[in-house]
Design a protein around this motif. Sequence first.
Motif, PDB file in Angstrom:
ATOM      1  N   PRO A  85      24.900  62.490  53.412  1.00 40.65           N
ATOM      2  CA  PRO A  85      23.603  61.830  53.270  1.00 40.65           C
ATOM      3  C   PRO A  85      23.189  61.619  51.811  1.00 40.65           C
ATOM      4  CG  PRO A  85      23.467  63.577  54.894  1.00 40.65           C
ATOM      5  CD  PRO A  85      24.817  63.682  54.248  1.00 40.65           C
ATOM      6  N   ALA A  86      23.638  62.473  50.917  1.00 40.66           N
ATOM      7  CA  ALA A  86      23.293  62.324  49.503  1.00 40.66           C
ATOM      8  C   ALA A  86      23.958  61.088  48.883  1.00 40.66           C
ATOM      9  CB  ALA A  86      23.700  63.571  48.727  1.00 40.66           C
ATOM     10  N   ASN A  87      25.040  60.611  49.479  1.00 36.79           N
ATOM     11  CA  ASN A  87      25.755  59.438  48.960  1.00 36.79           C
ATOM     12  C   ASN A  87      25.418  58.157  49.717  1.00 36.79           C
ATOM     13  OD1 ASN A  87      27.057  61.206  47.236  1.00 36.79           O
ATOM     14  ND2 ASN A  87      28.796  61.470  48.595  1.00 36.79           N
ATOM     15  N   ASP A  88      24.509  58.244  50.687  1.00 37.44           N
ATOM     16  CA  ASP A  88      24.149  57.104  51.529  1.00 37.44           C
ATOM     17  C   ASP A  88      23.047  56.291  50.849  1.00 37.44           C
ATOM     18  OD1 ASP A  88      23.585  55.319  53.548  1.00 37.44           O
ATOM     19  OD2 ASP A  88      22.731  56.809  54.916  1.00 37.44           O
ATOM     20  N   GLU A  89      23.439  55.342  50.016  1.00 40.82           N
ATOM     21  CA  GLU A  89      22.467  54.570  49.234  1.00 40.82           C
ATOM     22  C   GLU A  89      21.504  53.794  50.126  1.00 40.82           C
ATOM     23  OE1 GLU A  89      24.238  52.222  46.137  1.00 40.82           O
ATOM     24  OE2 GLU A  89      25.616  53.842  45.605  1.00 40.82           O
ATOM     25  N   GLN A  90      22.023  53.162  51.150  1.00 41.64           N
ATOM     26  CA  GLN A  90      21.159  52.378  52.034  1.00 41.64           C
ATOM     27  C   GLN A  90      20.183  53.291  52.777  1.00 41.64           C
ATOM     28  OE1 GLN A  90      23.150  50.072  55.028  1.00 41.64           O
ATOM     29  NE2 GLN A  90      21.293  48.968  55.589  1.00 41.64           N
ATOM     30  N   GLY A  91      20.663  54.418  53.278  1.00 45.77           N
ATOM     31  CA  GLY A  91      19.802  55.367  53.970  1.00 45.77           C
ATOM     32  C   GLY A  91      18.735  55.947  53.056  1.00 45.77           C
ATOM     33  N   LEU A  92      19.110  56.256  51.817  1.00 51.33           N
ATOM     34  CA  LEU A  92      18.136  56.774  50.854  1.00 51.33           C
ATOM     35  C   LEU A  92      17.061  55.736  50.531  1.00 51.33           C
ATOM     36  CD1 LEU A  92      20.539  58.685  48.444  1.00 51.33           C
ATOM     37  CD2 LEU A  92      18.875  59.689  50.011  1.00 51.33           C
ATOM     38  N   THR A  93      17.466  54.483  50.418  1.00 48.60           N
ATOM     39  CA  THR A  93      16.502  53.410  50.155  1.00 48.60           C
ATOM     40  C   THR A  93      15.541  53.252  51.320  1.00 48.60           C
ATOM     41  OG1 THR A  93      18.134  52.257  48.797  1.00 48.60           O
ATOM     42  CG2 THR A  93      16.266  50.953  49.590  1.00 48.60           C
ATOM     43  N   LEU A  94      16.056  53.282  52.536  1.00 47.08           N
ATOM     44  CA  LEU A  94      15.195  53.172  53.718  1.00 47.08           C
ATOM     45  C   LEU A  94      14.251  54.357  53.825  1.00 47.08           C
ATOM     46  CD1 LEU A  94      17.823  51.845  56.272  1.00 47.08           C
ATOM     47  CD2 LEU A  94      15.893  50.569  55.306  1.00 47.08           C
ATOM     48  N   ALA A  95      14.738  55.549  53.539  1.00 48.21           N
ATOM     49  CA  ALA A  95      13.899  56.746  53.604  1.00 48.21           C
ATOM     50  C   ALA A  95      12.801  56.697  52.549  1.00 48.21           C
ATOM     51  CB  ALA A  95      14.746  57.998  53.432  1.00 48.21           C
ATOM     52  N   ALA A  96      13.121  56.213  51.369  1.00 48.06           N
ATOM     53  CA  ALA A  96      12.129  56.117  50.303  1.00 48.06           C
ATOM     54  C   ALA A  96      11.036  55.111  50.659  1.00 48.06           C
ATOM     55  CB  ALA A  96      12.804  55.729  48.989  1.00 48.06           C
ATOM     56  N   ALA A  97      11.419  54.048  51.348  1.00 44.06           N
ATOM     57  CA  ALA A  97      10.442  53.036  51.743  1.00 44.06           C
ATOM     58  C   ALA A  97       9.461  53.575  52.774  1.00 44.06           C
ATOM     59  CB  ALA A  97      11.156  51.808  52.294  1.00 44.06           C
ATOM     60  N   LYS A  98       9.873  54.569  53.557  1.00 48.95           N
ATOM     61  CA  LYS A  98       9.022  55.141  54.604  1.00 48.95           C
ATOM     62  C   LYS A  98       8.177  56.312  54.110  1.00 48.95           C
ATOM     63  CE  LYS A  98      11.973  53.922  58.487  1.00 48.95           C
ATOM     64  NZ  LYS A  98      12.760  54.436  59.607  1.00 48.95           N
ATOM     65  N   GLU A  99       8.430  56.767  52.889  1.00 47.97           N
ATOM     66  CA  GLU A  99       7.683  57.910  52.373  1.00 47.97           C
ATOM     67  C   GLU A  99       6.218  57.553  52.190  1.00 47.97           C
ATOM     68  OE1 GLU A  99       9.452  59.359  48.791  1.00 47.97           O
ATOM     69  OE2 GLU A  99      11.183  60.170  49.831  1.00 47.97           O
ATOM     70  N   LYS A 100       5.386  58.551  52.362  1.00 46.32           N
ATOM     71  CA  LYS A 100       3.951  58.350  52.183  1.00 46.32           C
ATOM     72  C   LYS A 100       3.658  58.091  50.710  1.00 46.32           C
ATOM     73  CE  LYS A 100       2.551  61.350  55.942  1.00 46.32           C
ATOM     74  NZ  LYS A 100       1.771  62.520  56.331  1.00 46.32           N
ATOM     75  N   THR A 101       2.722  57.197  50.482  1.00 46.93           N
ATOM     76  CA  THR A 101       2.324  56.924  49.115  1.00 46.93           C
ATOM     77  C   THR A 101       0.983  57.566  48.788  1.00 46.93           C
ATOM     78  OG1 THR A 101       1.303  54.840  49.812  1.00 46.93           O
ATOM     79  CG2 THR A 101       3.585  54.761  49.019  1.00 46.93           C
ATOM     80  N   ARG A 102       0.290  58.054  49.824  1.00 47.47           N
ATOM     81  CA  ARG A 102      -1.000  58.698  49.648  1.00 47.47           C
ATOM     82  C   ARG A 102      -1.026  59.994  50.430  1.00 47.47           C
ATOM     83  NH1 ARG A 102      -6.042  55.045  51.161  1.00 47.47           N
ATOM     84  NH2 ARG A 102      -6.867  56.969  51.969  1.00 47.47           N
ATOM     85  N   VAL A 103      -1.659  60.967  49.887  1.00 47.02           N
ATOM     86  CA  VAL A 103      -1.795  62.251  50.572  1.00 47.02           C
ATOM     87  C   VAL A 103      -3.269  62.492  50.831  1.00 47.02           C
ATOM     88  CG1 VAL A 103      -1.387  64.726  50.420  1.00 47.02           C
ATOM     89  CG2 VAL A 103       0.248  63.140  49.418  1.00 47.02           C
TER      90      VAL A 103
END
Length: 113
Positions: A85-103
């Motif tokens: 998973p650490a080498n999965d560039e596409q998966g990391l990009t998708l996960a980053a896009a879903k991260e919360k931007t506000r807490v």
Amino acid sequence: MVARNQLLQAPPYAVEQALKRLGDNLRTARIRRNYTIEEVAQKIGTGPRAVMDAEKGKASTGIGVYAALLWVHDLLQPLNDVANPANDEQGLTLAAAKEKTRVRKSAGLDSDF
């Protein structure tokens, strides 16, 4: 009626080529080490047919046979990086896009009785 696994009948071209390369590489490793098919089969606890099928790159050969053959030739370490998973560039990009931007602070429980 018996269901047929289409992947075994006609795998995607890229998959078929990757398995053939892996099989060729395993055969080369076996020959360089001066092992017979029977010796390798005995070491991994299977029959010679499974080794021959793996060296041909057959899609029907179980991944356990491929992994065991890599182990016999001391080539198993790179398998740990496959689908890491650490080498999965596409998966990391998708996960980053879903991260919360506000807490937001939760209302929580009121301890006032």
